[in-house]
Design a protein around this motif. Sequence first.
Motif, PDB file in Angstrom:
ATOM      1  N   ARG A 151      24.335   5.995 -39.178  1.00  0.00           N
ATOM      2  CA  ARG A 151      25.618   6.692 -39.131  1.00  0.00           C
ATOM      3  C   ARG A 151      25.356   8.161 -38.797  1.00  0.00           C
ATOM      4  O   ARG A 151      24.326   8.718 -39.211  1.00  0.00           O
ATOM      5  N   TRP A 198      38.363  -4.168 -39.476  1.00  0.00           N
ATOM      6  CA  TRP A 198      37.387  -3.143 -39.098  1.00  0.00           C
ATOM      7  C   TRP A 198      37.777  -1.897 -39.877  1.00  0.00           C
ATOM      8  O   TRP A 198      37.317  -1.705 -40.974  1.00  0.00           O
ATOM      9  N   GLY A 210      32.058  -4.782 -39.110  1.00  0.00           N
ATOM     10  CA  GLY A 210      30.948  -3.838 -39.066  1.00  0.00           C
ATOM     11  C   GLY A 210      29.836  -4.252 -40.014  1.00  0.00           C
ATOM     12  O   GLY A 210      30.094  -4.825 -41.080  1.00  0.00           O
ATOM     13  N   HIS A 247      28.266   4.533 -29.539  1.00  0.00           N
ATOM     14  CA  HIS A 247      28.308   3.583 -30.664  1.00  0.00           C
ATOM     15  C   HIS A 247      28.441   2.137 -30.156  1.00  0.00           C
ATOM     16  O   HIS A 247      29.382   1.423 -30.512  1.00  0.00           O
ATOM     17  N   GLY A 307      28.035  -1.912 -41.245  1.00  0.00           N
ATOM     18  CA  GLY A 307      28.196  -0.812 -42.198  1.00  0.00           C
ATOM     19  C   GLY A 307      29.625  -0.822 -42.717  1.00  0.00           C
ATOM     20  O   GLY A 307      30.572  -0.949 -41.943  1.00  0.00           O
TER      21      GLY A 307
END
Length: 313
Positions: A228, A49, A69, A276, A71
Amino acid sequence: MARLIISADGPEKFAVWKEAFAKAAPDLTVCSWYAPETHLLPSDYVLVWKPEADHYAALAQAKAILCTGAGVDHLLQHPHFPVHVPLVRMGGEQTAHLMADYVTWAAIGLLRDARTWAIQQNQHQWVYNGIARTSAEIRIGVMGLGHLGAHVATHLARVGFQVAGWKRSAASVPNVQVYVGQEALPEFLATTDILVNLLPSTPQTRGLVTYDFLKNLPRGAGFINVGRGEHVVQADLVQALDTGLLCGAVLDVVTPEPLPEQSPLWGHPRVTVTPHVASEASAYKQAEYVAQAIGQLERGETPALLCNPHTGY
Ligand code: GLV
């Protein structure tokens, strides 16, 4: 047989990963990055991560890196990230479905002004504030039509919203009107009642959402950020909310995270903040996805979410 070394979420998460991989991919050997006996070989895959600073030199020796992730901006922005090593982003059915569920919840919350209900309940106030407007009357615009964006847009169309999407390059998504490129952006924004940000975080997209950008939306539009925090100039967002340019915002990502105690976003009557949480699939589903991607790489195939380090997604 392939071997996967796992550093994702630190040493304490390894037991959970081990159990998940034992069920999802019993043929795959998994080791903890943190075990003293683990030494990374050039044939090893690594699941990460946010690697610690001193992990990067060893990561450069891996066969491929898989990220938990969707992203991977945090990896690509690290000065020592080994761009020559194949990098695969998180995907899979459950990841996409969780995101679609979250955005649907957020969009309907904005449509019905659920934030005001929450405030009223907190204050024990019974104030009628019904809103006679349905999803069919709302135009949702999704910025970013990649794996997640396309899935979210299709899902929203199925729920009954009028859905458009904005993308850098041409794409076709069923029941979604696609706007392509910079020149299509003003028209896309002008016809969007609820804007969803699912763009990757790249040098081109960071800081994109300013007050002037939001002024292109119809007055009183809603905003959902599941991309984000860095996409948004936060002070501009607050200004847009305070001046009625936006009716509300639902933010799953902010800058920085965790959101500082003194941030005006916490108590803002037009803002819903979530920590998140929009779309983290179960360890089992992530293990299934990772094992599938490793299988593809072992066979010399290209996983769908193999990252192009030049575009950043
Ligand atoms: C979380 O934000 C992710 O990139 O999956």
